[in-house]
Scaffold this active site. Structure first.
Site, mmCIF file in Angstrom:
data_model
loop_
_atom_site.group_PDB
_atom_site.id
_atom_site.type_symbol
_atom_site.label_atom_id
_atom_site.label_comp_id
_atom_site.label_asym_id
_atom_site.label_seq_id
_atom_site.Cartn_x
_atom_site.Cartn_y
_atom_site.Cartn_z
ATOM 1 N N PHE A 142 2.401 1.041 -1.993
ATOM 2 C CA PHE A 142 1.438 1.911 -1.325
ATOM 3 C C PHE A 142 1.406 1.527 0.141
ATOM 4 C CE2 PHE A 142 -2.548 3.263 0.464
ATOM 5 C CZ PHE A 142 -2.601 4.588 0.044
ATOM 6 N N ASP A 227 3.875 -5.470 5.047
ATOM 7 C CA ASP A 227 2.682 -4.630 5.188
ATOM 8 C C ASP A 227 1.476 -5.466 4.781
ATOM 9 O OD1 ASP A 227 0.565 -2.887 4.915
ATOM 10 O OD2 ASP A 227 1.734 -1.296 3.969
ATOM 11 N N LYS A 256 -7.009 -1.980 8.954
ATOM 12 C CA LYS A 256 -8.232 -2.136 8.175
ATOM 13 C C LYS A 256 -9.198 -3.131 8.819
ATOM 14 C CE LYS A 256 -6.373 -0.522 3.761
ATOM 15 N NZ LYS A 256 -6.994 0.813 3.796
#
Length: 403
Positions: A142, A227, A256
């Site tokens: 993801f 990531d 984030k």
């Protein structure tokens, strides 16, 4: 005129696109690890906005930085310079060792930026024939929701109905080093991978996997892109999750928690070679690197380090994991995770994880299901031992009552 919770929910359903299925709680306030709904009921947040709120809800130092900067200068575009961008570069370079930094807004933008840069690096530096660059990714990955990213997703829900997709990606099983090694060719420019697969259910690779990956990438001139948008910035008990195996990526993606939940901020952290190929006009973002974002990100990084949140994540994560593992329930198949990135996987016959998350809500805990049978647990990094014990008691009640 006051509104009832069902009024908000009905308006969302009527007017909004139905691309989410949230737990039916309508939140109005947050502080630290706690959030309150419109009826005044308090909940422990065990999702932290998918790890965007590592520093806790509405952290006062980050809020102060945002308010102060918002009164001075918010946006110039990159057509002009501002006095916050260089300071953010210096902070990130000091904390991560990055030589080049590209500021963006969302995590998906950081991923797309890295894909563009590493392909250009492959053609101009590695010598891959034009149009033949290959990037290896993992199944169950993801990395975001853009068209380019969902094209190399293996999740049918994310992919179906959105094609045709761009070529140039190979998919290998996550954690299978031999499969990765077999997929590498002279045209391989990068391996894009999450240190821990978050959306897939907090899946960890075998011990030593990333050390072997790092060695092969160095030997075959393949760019290792980690990531760390969910795993980074303290979530796993280290500043970056790569530290658990003592490696360094060539390119690291953060987002984030880079803003502590106040503002969309992300960044590509790179060696000089990869980002060095981008020249004027070849890539950009109107909001990327704006002074408001930079001031917020600098404050978010400062409190993360100065207030001991990373060490606390390591300590309380171990306590939380041990507490969950001690629960005796026929519903539980496995408890796994690292730091405060945890998961409880249920046996398929125990029923879907969504029902357990609904039951946890009634106990005052907000957690989120993923991949049908997994409850993921990722509270802000500011919770204490007594908070962990309080949460474990409620997980115990829910898991033993229904399992």
């Amino acid at each position: 005129m006051s509104r009832l919770p069902q009024d908000y929910i009905a308006a969302e359903h009527r007017l909004g696109a139905h691309n989410y299925k949230p737990i039916d709680v309508v939140l109005t306030r947050g502080e630290g690890i706690w959030v309150w709904d419109v009826d005044g009921r308090r909940y422990m947040d065990c999702l932290a906005a998918y790890s965007a709120v590592n520093q806790g809800h509405c952290h006062p130092r980050i809020r102060e930085a945002m308010v102060e900067q918002s009164a001075k200068l918010t946006l110039t575009s990159r057509a002009f310079r501002n006095d916050q961008l260089a300071l953010l570069y210096e902070d990130l370079a000091r904390l991560t060792g990055a030589h080049k930094i590209l500021p963006m807004n969302s995590g998906a933008e950081a991923v797309e930026s890295a894909v563009k840069a590493v392909r250009k690096w492959g053609y101009e530096v590695k010598g891959v024939p034009d149009g033949e660059a290959e990037i290896i990714v993992c199944d169950n990955n993801f990395h975001g929701r853009t068209l380019g990213i969902v094209g190399f997703s293996t999740d049918p829900v994310a992919r179906s109905g959105f094609g045709p997709f761009a070529p140039g990606f190979k998919v290998v099983p996550f954690g299978d080093f031999e499969a990765f090694a077999a997929a590498v060719t002279d045209n391989t420019v990068a391996f894009l991978v999450e240190p821990i697969q978050g959306e897939a259910g907090i899946l960890l690779p075998p011990e030593g996997y990333f050390r072997k990956v790092r060695e092969l990438c160095s030997a075959r001139d393949v760019t290792l892109i980690l990531d760390e948008i969910q795993t980074g910035l303290g979530r796993t008990g280290r500043f970056l999750a790569e530290e658990h195996e003592g490696i360094e990526a060539d390119v690291t993606l953060v987002g984030k928690a880079l803003s502590g939940g106040f503002y969309p901020v992300s960044a590509v952290l790179s060696n000089s070679e990869v980002l060095g190929v981008l020249q004027q006009g070849e890539h950009g973002s109107t909001f990327g690197g704006n002074p408001l974002a930079c001031a917020v990100a600098r404050a978010a990084l400062a409190v993360l380090v100065e207030e001991g949140m990373i060490e606390n994540a390591d300590e309380q994560g171990a306590r939380f994991k041990a507490g969950l593992a001690a629960i005796r329930s026929n519903a539980v198949r496995e408890v796994r995770g690292r730091g405060l990135m945890l998961a409880v996987e249920l046996h398929p016959e125990a029923g879907g994880a969504r029902a357990y998350c609904e039951a946890l809500r009634e106990e005052g805990i907000l957690a989120k299901d993923t991949h049908d049978h997994t409850i993921r647990i990722a509270p802000p990094l500011v919770l204490g031992a007594e908070d962990v014990d309080w949460a474990v008691e409620r997980f115990d009640r829910v898991l033993t009552r229904t399992g």
